[in-house]
Enzyme design. Structure first.
Site, PDB file in Angstrom:
ATOM      1  N   LYS A 164       0.833  -1.246  -0.055  1.00  0.00           N
ATOM      2  CA  LYS A 164       0.208   0.009  -0.148  1.00  0.00           C
ATOM      3  C   LYS A 164       0.866   1.094   0.132  1.00  0.00           C
ATOM      4  CE  LYS A 164      -4.124  -2.016   0.120  1.00  0.00           C
ATOM      5  NZ  LYS A 164      -5.124  -1.649  -1.047  1.00  0.00           N
ATOM      6  N   LYS A 263     -12.580  -6.919  -8.875  1.00  0.00           N
ATOM      7  CA  LYS A 263     -13.353  -7.495  -7.968  1.00  0.00           C
ATOM      8  C   LYS A 263     -14.874  -7.597  -7.982  1.00  0.00           C
ATOM      9  CE  LYS A 263     -10.315  -4.924  -5.030  1.00  0.00           C
ATOM     10  NZ  LYS A 263      -9.959  -3.722  -4.007  1.00  0.00           N
TER      11      LYS A 263
HETATM   12 MG   LIG Z   1      -6.439  -1.946  -5.079  1.00  0.00          MG
END
Ligand SMILES: [Mg+2]
Length: 374
Positions: A164, A263
């Protein structure tokens, strides 16, 4: 043609082992939507996990719950659908709200696979029985915390690492990891934390030979990503920005990305996920499977998606014990190893996802529930 007889929707707050920090904030619990669908041919479970606040995209779990209760479930209850495309058509009057739609779509797929006594991945058209998975690391307090964890992931054979990335946890972190692991397949996920004004930062990152920059710019942007992709050598990967087949088509036409993270929840279900994958393949753009820290139940839908051709990068699918002391999904998800010892997620050879929620945890963690029947 299966008829929808009853629907139960649960908004569930699943406590994480430790907070998950990204460019958009910090999550202590994952709020997910579980949906039990009862059709004339049997039952199925879906899960969609849009997070407790609208800080990933504009959707959140309480809103998804209400959208299902007030709009989507009343529109499909008592009706028969011959295919998941017909179900999508019946939900099309609702704009956006893809996570809410996904809960119904995923339950539909699970029910259809169970009715045919087939594992979900087979019904979906999956061609592989092992899905390579990567290791992901959130924002931490110090880079010194991160390096031993990356080392452990490398030792465990993870084929790639994702970091991240946000202001304050940025270039020096990548530099430290790259210095220690010169050959590691590595990428960053910026979760829409930057704008085109930061293009120079990404130009500087080119030298670290990252596999991709995941969602560097705005969650609803396509045009600036296309500008950025022209300025950098590293492929841009879109996540948040691709919330429908239409947006995928525009992104591909604009040249906004060279990868798409799919997703099932974000695009509105497995039906749309498959269409995005197909469209991307026609443009020569490979895809990979992302996740929203779902329970093992939702993760099983992601595993099924990951078995499709065109999913060409290790997935964000995690074993249950990575984020949860106890997993709502039963059985919990454990990783297997491929012949070279790398971690893989294998679909269960049981009808549907082969997974159900644990009744005790569903009772304990449900914050909202509704039942509707035809
Ligand atoms: Mg992502």
């Amino acid at each position: 043609m299966p008829r929808i007889l009853a629907v139960d929707v649960y908004q569930v707050a699943m406590p994480l082992k430790y907070p998950w920090r990204t460019a958009y904030g910090e999550d202590h619990t994952i709020e997910t939507i579980l949906l039990r669908l009862e059709t004339s041919e049997g039952i199925g479970w879906g899960e969609s996990s849009p997070l407790p606040q609208p800080h990933y995209v504009e959707q959140w779990s309480a809103a998804a719950f209400l959208c299902l209760q007030q709009c989507l479930v009343p529109a499909v209850l008592g009706r028969s659908f011959g295919s998941p495309e017909e179900l999508q058509q019946a939900m099309a009057f609702v704009k956006g709200n893809t996570f809410a739609k996904a809960a119904l779509d995923l339950a539909w797929w699970d029910a259809a696979a169970r009715a045919q006594q087939k594992p979900l991945y087979q019904l979906l058209g999956g061609t592989r029985e092992q899905v390579p998975v990567g290791a992901d690391f959130g924002v931490m307090d110090h880079p010194e915390e991160l390096l031993p964890l990356v080392e452990e992931a490398v030792a465990q054979g993870f084929p790639r690492v994702k970091l991240k990335f946000r202001p304050g946890w940025d270039l020096p972190v990548v530099q430290a990891v790259r210095q220690r692991f010169p050959e590691l397949v590595l990428h960053i996920d910026c979760n829409a934390g930057y704008t085109l004004r930061d293009a120079e930062l990404f130009e500087q990152l080119d030298r670290f030979r990252l596999a991709m920059f995941e969602q560097p710019l705005g969650y609803d942007d396509l045009w600036e990503h296309a500008q950025l992709q022209r300025r950098v050598q590293t492929p841009v990967c879109l996540d948040e920005s691709v919330r429908s087949l239409h947006l995928a088509r525009q992104a591909l036409a604009l040249g906004s990305c060279r990868w798409i993270n799919i997703k099932p929840g974000r695009v509105g279900g497995l039906t749309v996920a498959r269409e995005v994958l197909q469209l991307a393949a026609e443009h020569g753009v490979p895809c990979w499977v992302g996740g929203m820290l779902e329970s093992a139940l939702g993760a099983r839908h992601c595993v099924a998606l990951g078995t499709l051709p065109g999913m060409d990068y290790p997935a964000d699918i995690f074993p249950s014990d990575r984020f949860y002391e106890e997993d709502l999904g039963d059985p919990p998800l454990v990783l297997d190893r491929d012949t070279s010892g790398r971690p893989v997620a294998c679909p269960l050879e049981a009808p549907g996802t082969g997974t159900e929620p644990r009744p005790d945890l569903l009772r304990r963690w449900t914050v909202n529930h509704f039942h509707a029947h035809a």
